[in-house]
Every structure is written in structure tokens, then in C-alpha cells.
Design a protein around this motif. Sequence first.
Motif: not given
Length: 139
Positions: A73-77, A108-113, A122-124
Motif C-alpha cells: 500500500c505504501l509503495r502504491l501511495r 476470503g482474505d484481506e489482501t491489500v491494496p 484489482h488486487v495489488n
Amino acid sequence: MVRRWRQALLTALCGVLIAAVKVGDGSPGSAALLLAAFLAIGFLLSPLAFPRTSGGSGDDRPVVYWRPGCPYCLRLRARLGPEAGRVRWVDIWQDPDAAATVRGITGGDETVPTVVIGGRGHVNPDPSWLRDQISPASR
């Protein structure tokens, strides 16, 4: 609330403790440098490094689901830079409905971003792909 700040606070606390030891050893210069580095890392791990969530569910901007401390998430930001304000940032640790949305998209999982654009998840995603999706020329 504490969960969102845990990593940032622990990082800052470690920096203070290490700086105190360095000052005790007679190295105030290196203590100041280490403290500054730990505080900077603590800031990056905190919710403060991300734009505040604004706008409601009727907002048509793309949505980025994230959580504090997530390196992806930090990389995306960071890679979005000033374009980060063109998307809605939703912290899944602060919004249980957002966490449920992410679990629905990721199986079922909380994969972010996890990014939702036009109703598709779209996951990551690659940051340059997202930047192309939100750039003014693509609208």
C-alpha cells in the motif's frame, strides 16, 4: 484505533530508546540521526502517510482499499505521488464494510491494496497501471 497505529508507535518508541542509549554513550549526533530515521519510518507506517478518506459511496472515483503498515500500500501511495488524491483511500481496519468488500474480491482474505475501478476489483495492481487509469487524459 490502536491497531491502526501500533506499528508506527512501536517504531517511534524504538527510535526514542535507541537514541537515549546513544546519548548515554556520548553520541548525540548519531542519536539525532537515528531518532529522525525511526520517526520518518514511523510516519510512513502510520495512517498519516495516506490521503484522508473523503467522499461517500456515491463518489465515482476509483477506490483503493488499504491498511496501515502494508508495504505494498505504501509503495502504491508513493508511486502515485500527487495523483493519489484522485482516488478514494479506504482503510479496511477502520471500515468493517470495506474489509468485507475486499474479502469478497480476493476470495476470503484481506489482501491489500485492492483497487476497484468501474465495479471491477484489482488486487495489488501495478502503480503505473493505476496512474494511467486515473490520469486526466484517460477520462
